[in-house]
Design an enzyme around this catalytic site. Structure first.
Site, PDB file in Angstrom:
ATOM      1  N   ASN A  11      36.521  49.231  25.306  1.00 28.23           N
ATOM      2  CA  ASN A  11      35.904  49.363  26.637  1.00 28.23           C
ATOM      3  C   ASN A  11      35.541  50.924  26.828  1.00 28.23           C
ATOM      4  OD1 ASN A  11      36.240  50.303  29.509  1.00 28.23           O
ATOM      5  ND2 ASN A  11      37.427  48.305  29.714  1.00 28.23           N
ATOM      6  N   HIS A  14      35.067  54.484  30.556  1.00 30.70           N
ATOM      7  CA  HIS A  14      35.356  56.048  30.766  1.00 30.70           C
ATOM      8  C   HIS A  14      34.609  56.892  30.278  1.00 30.70           C
ATOM      9  CE1 HIS A  14      38.483  54.666  33.522  1.00 30.70           C
ATOM     10  NE2 HIS A  14      38.973  54.031  32.454  1.00 30.70           N
ATOM     11  N   HIS A  47      33.904  47.083  32.904  1.00 31.09           N
ATOM     12  CA  HIS A  47      34.131  46.537  34.066  1.00 31.09           C
ATOM     13  C   HIS A  47      33.353  47.211  34.850  1.00 31.09           C
ATOM     14  CE1 HIS A  47      37.882  46.370  36.839  1.00 31.09           C
ATOM     15  NE2 HIS A  47      36.908  45.889  37.630  1.00 31.09           N
ATOM     16  N   ARG A  49      32.708  47.704  38.399  1.00 36.90           N
ATOM     17  CA  ARG A  49      33.368  47.675  39.610  1.00 36.90           C
ATOM     18  C   ARG A  49      32.756  47.496  40.881  1.00 36.90           C
ATOM     19  NH1 ARG A  49      39.156  49.160  38.565  1.00 36.90           N
ATOM     20  NH2 ARG A  49      39.426  49.079  40.944  1.00 36.90           N
ATOM     21  N   THR A 104      43.352  52.070  38.950  1.00 29.05           N
ATOM     22  CA  THR A 104      42.893  51.273  37.550  1.00 29.05           C
ATOM     23  C   THR A 104      43.664  49.855  37.872  1.00 29.05           C
ATOM     24  OG1 THR A 104      43.037  50.702  35.288  1.00 29.05           O
ATOM     25  CG2 THR A 104      44.955  51.775  36.104  1.00 29.05           C
ATOM     26  N   THR A 105      43.190  48.820  36.832  1.00 25.17           N
ATOM     27  CA  THR A 105      43.471  47.410  37.227  1.00 25.17           C
ATOM     28  C   THR A 105      45.230  47.425  37.116  1.00 25.17           C
ATOM     29  OG1 THR A 105      41.470  46.682  36.216  1.00 25.17           O
ATOM     30  CG2 THR A 105      42.894  45.004  36.849  1.00 25.17           C
ATOM     31  N   GLU A 155      43.858  36.872  29.170  1.00 30.20           N
ATOM     32  CA  GLU A 155      44.354  38.162  28.684  1.00 30.20           C
ATOM     33  C   GLU A 155      45.437  38.584  29.313  1.00 30.20           C
ATOM     34  OE1 GLU A 155      41.056  41.099  28.091  1.00 30.20           O
ATOM     35  OE2 GLU A 155      42.340  42.811  28.330  1.00 30.20           O
ATOM     36  N   HIS A 198      45.296  46.729  28.131  1.00 30.98           N
ATOM     37  CA  HIS A 198      45.345  47.631  29.247  1.00 30.98           C
ATOM     38  C   HIS A 198      46.486  48.757  28.836  1.00 30.98           C
ATOM     39  CE1 HIS A 198      45.680  49.582  33.061  1.00 30.98           C
ATOM     40  NE2 HIS A 198      44.715  48.919  33.258  1.00 30.98           N
TER      41      HIS A 198
END
Ligand code: PXP
Length: 255
Positions: A11, A14, A47, A49, A104-105, A155, A198
């Site tokens: 991912n 960031h 992601h 957003r 965050t999620t 997930e 995560h």
């Protein structure tokens, strides 16, 4: 590739967070994705957003066009995001909960109470031949509803497990790990492909990577943070190595 191979989705959100801190183009998420693929990533996760705090629409367009590994687009179940997903047709879409104030999620999707809202999204994405993943807690009801919704993948949210480890609450960590193992087993029994992610780090990845039903991990923030110290290539290669070792039976428990 062996049956036990565990895919790593890197991912790159960031990298965009750092880029956006100055508003220019550097560091480019596309370049990070290319480094990740060269270092052994099996796919790229991003992601988009609703508030565009890191990944931008242009990033998704570039990643979809220029990366030759599967793109996993994480998004909220909104009409705007559905239109974007149907335009780019990524390999997979992972539907995630999104709250504007969150950092965050923070938790999984409550697919049980959100069933009626989610159903048309799952249907339309699947009809476009996009693999649909639902980001959920490892709870039997959530898994059963994910299956009923027609998702291909679940997930499992590993955030609480990682937080408990970071806080030194090892009893809690181990209890959540057992829930993750049971959830992965149940997902496989239901015929759902099982992913996890995560908050995973070098310290916490092993026991999750060792869960045999889990076929993909999605990892971002730690890899990008560690890249500051050892470089992105080295941080991904180290994660890959720890995953492979765990898959082979090493480093799977906290002694
Ligand atoms: N999986 C999902 C569904 C996510 O929403 C995220 C965070 O965007 C991740 C994995 C990666 O989490 P982290 O950046 O903490 O490794």
């Amino acid at each position: 590739m062996s049956v036990r191979h565990l895919r790593l989705g890197v991912n790159i959100d960031h990298v965009a967070t750092i880029r956006n801190a100055r508003g220019g183009r550097h560091p480019e998420p596309l370049r990070a994705a290319q480094v990740a693929v060269a270092a052994g990533a099996d796919g790229i996760t991003a992601h988009l957003r609703e508030d565009r705090r890191h990944i931008s629409d242009e990033d998704i367009e570039e990643l979809a066009r220029k990366i030759d590994k599967p793109l996993n687009l994480e998004m909220a179940a909104t009409e705007e995001m559905l239109t974007i997903a149907l335009r780019h047709k990524p390999h997979a879409v992972c539907l995630v909960p999104e709250k504007r104030e969150e950092r965050t999620t923070e938790g999984g999707l409550d697919v049980a109470s959100g069933h009626n809202h989610l159903a048309p999204f799952v249907r339309e994405l699947a009809a476009a031949k996009i693999r649909v993943s639902l980001f959920v807690e490892a709870h039997p009801v959530q898994l059963a509803v994910a299956k009923a919704l027609g998702a291909h993948v679940v997930e499992l949210h590993t955030g609480a497990y990682c937080d408990a480890h970071a806080q030194g609450d090892f009893a809690k960590r181990d209890k959540i790990l057992e829930q993750l193992k049971a959830g992965a087993k149940e997902a496989a029994r239901l015929g759902l492909e099982c992913h996890a992610g995560h908050g995973l780090t070098f310290e916490t990845v092993g026991p999750v990577a060792a869960i045999p039903e889990v076929v993909e991990l999605n990892i971002g923030h730690f890899l990008v943070g560690e890249a500051i110290f050892i470089g992105l290539d080295a941080s991904i290669r180290r994660m890959r190595q720890l995953m492979d070792e765990a898959r082979g039976g090493a480093g799977t428990s906290f002694a």
